[in-house]
Design a protein around this motif. Sequence first.
Motif, mmCIF file in Angstrom:
data_model
loop_
_atom_site.group_PDB
_atom_site.id
_atom_site.type_symbol
_atom_site.label_atom_id
_atom_site.label_comp_id
_atom_site.label_asym_id
_atom_site.label_seq_id
_atom_site.Cartn_x
_atom_site.Cartn_y
_atom_site.Cartn_z
ATOM 1 N N SER A 114 2.028 -13.005 24.907
ATOM 2 C CA SER A 114 2.806 -13.212 23.694
ATOM 3 C C SER A 114 3.629 -11.958 23.407
ATOM 4 N N ALA A 115 4.569 -12.092 22.507
ATOM 5 C CA ALA A 115 5.428 -10.953 22.173
ATOM 6 C C ALA A 115 4.608 -9.832 21.554
ATOM 7 N N ASP A 116 3.605 -10.186 20.731
ATOM 8 C CA ASP A 116 2.748 -9.159 20.131
ATOM 9 C C ASP A 116 1.967 -8.399 21.191
#
Length: 179
Positions: A114-116
């Motif tokens: 994920s981007a996080d």
Amino acid sequence: MSEKKMSSSRKYHLKSLMLSIAKGLLEAEAIRGEEEKRAYMSESCPSLSLPSGTQALQEFLRELHHKIDAIDEERYDLEVKVNKGVRDIDDLKIKVQDLKGKFKKPVLRKVRMSADQMLQALLGSKHKVNLDLRANLKQVKKEVKEEEKELRDVGDWRKNIEDKSGMDGRKKMFEGGEA
């Protein structure tokens, strides 16, 4: 023209002298190599004299096996040294390629992240960044046209057929088309 040119006969004479001296040196080196080889062989491999008794023969074979074991250990040690040298050479080659900056790029695998998680991997665990992309999106209201609504709300198809059947239905169709 301070350099004097040498005559071709003088060049040929010097060349033949150099070749004869080199030939003599090579022959002397070959003779010296043969002598070293004979000395090593006489030292390492004495002449074979087989004993006549079985007890003496067994003792001779034990000594022979001990010598073979010692030679195998030495061979193994040399192999290990050579392999270590080869590994060191390979490591140094890799370092040289890294310093030059010219190396083959490895094939990268796809990683689902994920981007996080990606930002956390790049920035480290000290920096907390929450990247909610959906929160940044604008809300857009869609205007529905009345014509599209009528097309969507067809209703019961049997009712439409009954309305259009007969002369009244055809007349309505034509009136609806003209208007």
